[in-house]
Every structure is written in C-alpha cells, then in structure tokens.
Design a protein around this motif. Structure first.
Motif, mmCIF file in Angstrom:
data_model
loop_
_atom_site.group_PDB
_atom_site.id
_atom_site.type_symbol
_atom_site.label_atom_id
_atom_site.label_comp_id
_atom_site.label_asym_id
_atom_site.label_seq_id
_atom_site.Cartn_x
_atom_site.Cartn_y
_atom_site.Cartn_z
ATOM 1 N N GLU A 1 3.115 2.572 -2.098
ATOM 2 C CA GLU A 1 3.088 3.350 -3.337
ATOM 3 C C GLU A 1 1.766 4.097 -3.483
ATOM 4 N N LYS A 2 0.674 3.404 -3.192
ATOM 5 C CA LYS A 2 -0.649 4.019 -3.332
ATOM 6 C C LYS A 2 -0.827 5.160 -2.342
ATOM 7 N N SER B 1 0.651 8.609 -9.840
ATOM 8 C CA SER B 1 0.698 7.136 -9.911
ATOM 9 C C SER B 1 2.085 6.663 -9.483
ATOM 10 N N SER C 1 0.810 -1.221 0.000
ATOM 11 C CA SER C 1 0.000 0.000 0.000
ATOM 12 C C SER C 1 0.839 1.265 0.000
ATOM 13 N N GLU D 1 5.395 5.150 -8.507
ATOM 14 C CA GLU D 1 5.757 3.772 -8.831
ATOM 15 C C GLU D 1 7.108 3.401 -8.218
ATOM 16 N N SER E 1 -1.717 8.749 -3.654
ATOM 17 C CA SER E 1 -3.010 9.284 -3.194
ATOM 18 C C SER E 1 -2.853 10.654 -2.548
ATOM 19 N N TYR F 1 -0.987 4.410 5.313
ATOM 20 C CA TYR F 1 -1.523 5.550 4.559
ATOM 21 C C TYR F 1 -1.401 6.829 5.379
#
Length: 443
Positions: free
Chosen positions: A126-127, A155, A124, A157, A131, A370
């Motif tokens: 990278e996201k 995005s 999670s 990566e 985000s 996150y």
C-alpha cells in the motif's frame, strides 16, 4: 443502530425485500456471500501474495490466502458464539427467523474477504502505491484531481480497494459479487472517506475505507443498515458491530500465526516462544498432555489451539459486555485492546516485530516491492492517461497489452488511475516480478 437493520440480506440492485424468514435454509444468503468470495478471481490470487514472510524453501509460512482462510474460521466461531448470546438477548430476531449461524456466516464471509484488496509484497505494498504519487511524475499525474481524489491515491488503502473490488462491475456481473449488505457492512473496517482527516481515538477512524468513486454505493449500504451517525460526533458513520468480530479474528490470527511462522523458520527460538505462548494458556493447559508432545510442531499446534480458543472466548465476553456501547457507536476500542491477555499479546507482538517484521529477508522483499510496483505504476498510469486523452504512442499500447487483465473502464483521469492502482494491487508477487522484468527489458 439495531440488529434488524444491521442483518439486512439486501443486495445491490434489489427491488424487493429479502426477509430472513423466507430464506432457503439449504442455500442461506449469508452463506452464498462466502461462496462468492472464495470462488472469486481476486480471492484466488491471494495464494501468491506475501502475508509477511516471503515464501520459504525451508518451511511453511502463511500467504494472504492461508491467513484469510484461518481468519475466516476464527471469525465464524466468534460470530456464532456472539449470535447465540445476541439472540437470547433480542428475541425479536428469533421471531424474524434469524439464527446463530447467520452471525457466523456474515463474519466468516467478511473475514474471508478482509485482505482481498491488499497489494503484493506484504504490508509495504500500500505504501509503495501511495508513495508513487508523491514522486514528481506521480504528483503531476494527479495534479488536476480534487483534494479528496488526490488523497485517495496519496494514502492508498487496501481496505478501500477491497470494498471497490467486491462491488466493481465486471463483464456479465453488474454490481460485482453482490454480497449482502450485512456482509459488506461487516467488511467495512473504516467507514469513512480519505478526507476530512480528523484523528480521533475511535478505532474506526484510524484509516479510511471508501474511495471517492464508491461513495454512492457506500451511502446505499449505510442507509440500508442504519450506519449514518446523526449525532454531533466527529464520526459521521457508525461501524457495523460485527466488524469488531472480523477485526478480532484478524488480530487473533496475526498475533499467533506470524509468531508461529517465525518459530518454524528458526527466527524466534523455540524455548523463548513456547514460554510466551504458555503465558496465554496457563489457565487451560493440561500438563499431562503437553509433556507427551515430543516435537516443536506438536507443541506449537497444541498451544496455538488453546491460545486461539482463549482469545476467542475473551473477545466474546468483551463484545457482549459492551454491546450497548457498540450499538450506539461509542465503543472506541478494538476488542483485543481490552483483552484480559493484552500484556501477553503485546509481548508476543513485540517479539514478532523484532524477529520477523524486521528480519533482513522480509525487509529485502519489501524494498524490492517498492521498486517493482512503482515501475509498473509509472508505465501503466502514464499509458492509461494517454489512452484516455487519445495521445498514446506505440510504447503505451504495448504496455497496456502487457498488463493482462487490466480493464480501463473509467471515463475520467481519477477513474483511470484508480483502475490501474486496482490492477497493480490485484497482481500476485510472481506476476508483478514478471511484468516488472518486461517493462525493464529483462526478458
């Protein structure tokens, strides 16, 4: 593509060729690549980064570091086995001094580095970074950037960050680790920029692998290795053939190893798990040996060894059967997607997703990740941009001092933000938590 170019020993900044025949066999260039990766700061940080499962107090689970070491071992075997067959098929390579261990060393080094750019907190991470730039504050930070630069961040990566970390200048080391271009080529899983995004069925186009900041360096590697696609294909760059072996090593390991971690933690029942593994090895298992094994650990170890060996052998057959298509850039599949054992792999992965990836403990870690990463990003990106614009206040200065190891070498907003994202991605799980607590006043 041709193997002579693909096996280039060139390093960034070289002014003279490095012929294979003149290499020191006691200190082979491709083996130097492995050494440079394993002694690098970014590789060492993987020991405190979650692979999938948060570190357990009840049993061994893999970190990014142990996973990368195992992928490298499998990759070396894949490379050597493929190298032996490639040299038999292309005797000109033998005349140039190439040996089967060269292929093993290239794949092993690229495999060792394959996760080096991945952020903390598992898949999670990278996201979480991407985000952040979709939030109101994050979007404002990148509003003046070009579309491609914005997409690099939206995005975000880990593969692209890995390429950047391997080649990023640091004090006293211009050109970063200066790996051979053959190893860099094998490392680049997705030889494309974040835009344009034209979905195709080719596995090399699934994601992107190069930030805008690294395009010039990438183009130098592409030209040296002959990866530029001059056909009318939608893929503008070829994937290095040995990347298929790096990818296969990773696929083999996470198929077996994540599954094994779930068994060791009791999240997957032993009887059900062993039944699935036996399906992978039914043609090679020796029941006289297996029936003598009395513990779960012994049975898992035996079946793991057989399963990995079977998948390695199968992938080599697929690679060599499709070598011509791979060299022409027209083989669109991951090797394991064409495996004889595809049905068994899919069954194991389905169980792993259900019992491991969707486990409450894993989900809680990712949710926390996150919040932790985005809070750090918010403070550090804002401070770095203010520093660039000479508008930093006392709080910004304190934040930058707290981000130990953050080097703000960029001279533009895009480069500064990329510096911060690379820094956040390089943090370990525990260092991220510590910095998050400082930012949020939890001392």
């Amino acid at each position: 593509m041709n193997w002579q170019q693909l096996l280039s020993l060139k390093r960034y900044g070289d002014s003279h060729p490095r012929p294979r025949a003149k290499q020191d066999e006691l200190r082979l260039g491709f083996e130097v690549d492995y050494d440079r990766v394993i002694f690098s700061q970014h590789f060492r940080s993987l020991q405190d980064k979650t692979q999938v499962i948060p570190l357990s107090q009840t049993g061994f689970v893999h970190t990014r570091l142990t996973h990368s070491l195992e992928v490298s071992v499998v990759g070396r075997s894949l490379g050597r086995m493929a190298g032996k067959l490639i040299l038999e098929k292309h005797p000109d390579l033998v005349a140039s001094g190439y040996k089967q261990q060269d292929f093993g060393a290239i794949v092993a080094a690229a495999a060792l580095a394959h996760d080096i750019g991945n952020p903390p907190f598992g898949h999670s991470g990278e996201k979480a970074i991407g985000s952040y730039f979709k939030t109101e504050r994050g979007a404002k930070m990148i509003s003046t950037l070009s579309r491609k630069q914005q997409q690099d961040l939206l995005s975000y990566e880990g593969n692209a960050n890995g390429y950047r970390l391997l080649n990023l200048d640091s004090p006293g080391t211009s050109g970063g680790l200066r790996l051979s271009y053959a190893t860099l080529g094998a490392f680049i899983k997705y030889p494309k920029e974040s835009l344009p995004h034209r979905p195709t069925k080719h596995i090399s186009q699934k994601k992107y692998g190069i930030f805008q900041a690294d395009v010039d360096h990438f183009n130098d590697v592409v030209n040296e290795l002959g990866l530029l696609n001059n056909t009318d294909s939608e893929e503008s760059h070829y994937r290095h053939p040995l990347t298929y072996l790096v990818e296969a090593a990773d696929d083999i390991c996470y198929t077996i190893i994540d599954f094994e971690d779930g068994i060791n933690l009791g999240w997957i029942s032993e009887d059900h798990a062993l039944e699935q593994l036996i399906k992978l090895v039914r043609d090679t298992i020796r029941t006289d040996i297996y029936t003598q094994l009395s513990t779960t650990s012994e049975r898992l170890s035996y079946l793991r060894s057989l399963a990995i060996n079977n998948l390695i052998t199968d992938c080599i057959s697929i690679f060599m059967e499709n070598e011509e298509a791979i060299l022409s850039g027209t083989f669109p599949h991951a090797l394991t997607d064409k495996s004889t054992y595809k049905a068994q792999i899919d069954d194991i992965l389905a169980i792993t997703i259900d019992k491991v990836y969707n486990n409450e403990e894993v989900i809680q870690k990712e949710v926390a990740g996150y919040k932790i990463l985005q809070d750090i990003l918010d403070a550090a990106v804002n401070a770095s941009i203010n520093s660039l614009n000479n508008t930093e206040d006392s709080y910004d200065k304190l934040i930058l001092k707290s981000c130990k190891g953050l080097r703000l070498s960029g001279t533009t907003s895009y480069e500064r933000i990329l510096d911060v994202c690379g820094y956040v991605a390089s943090l370990t799980d525990s260092k991220s938590i510590a910095l998050f607590n400082i930012i949020n006043g939890k001392i």
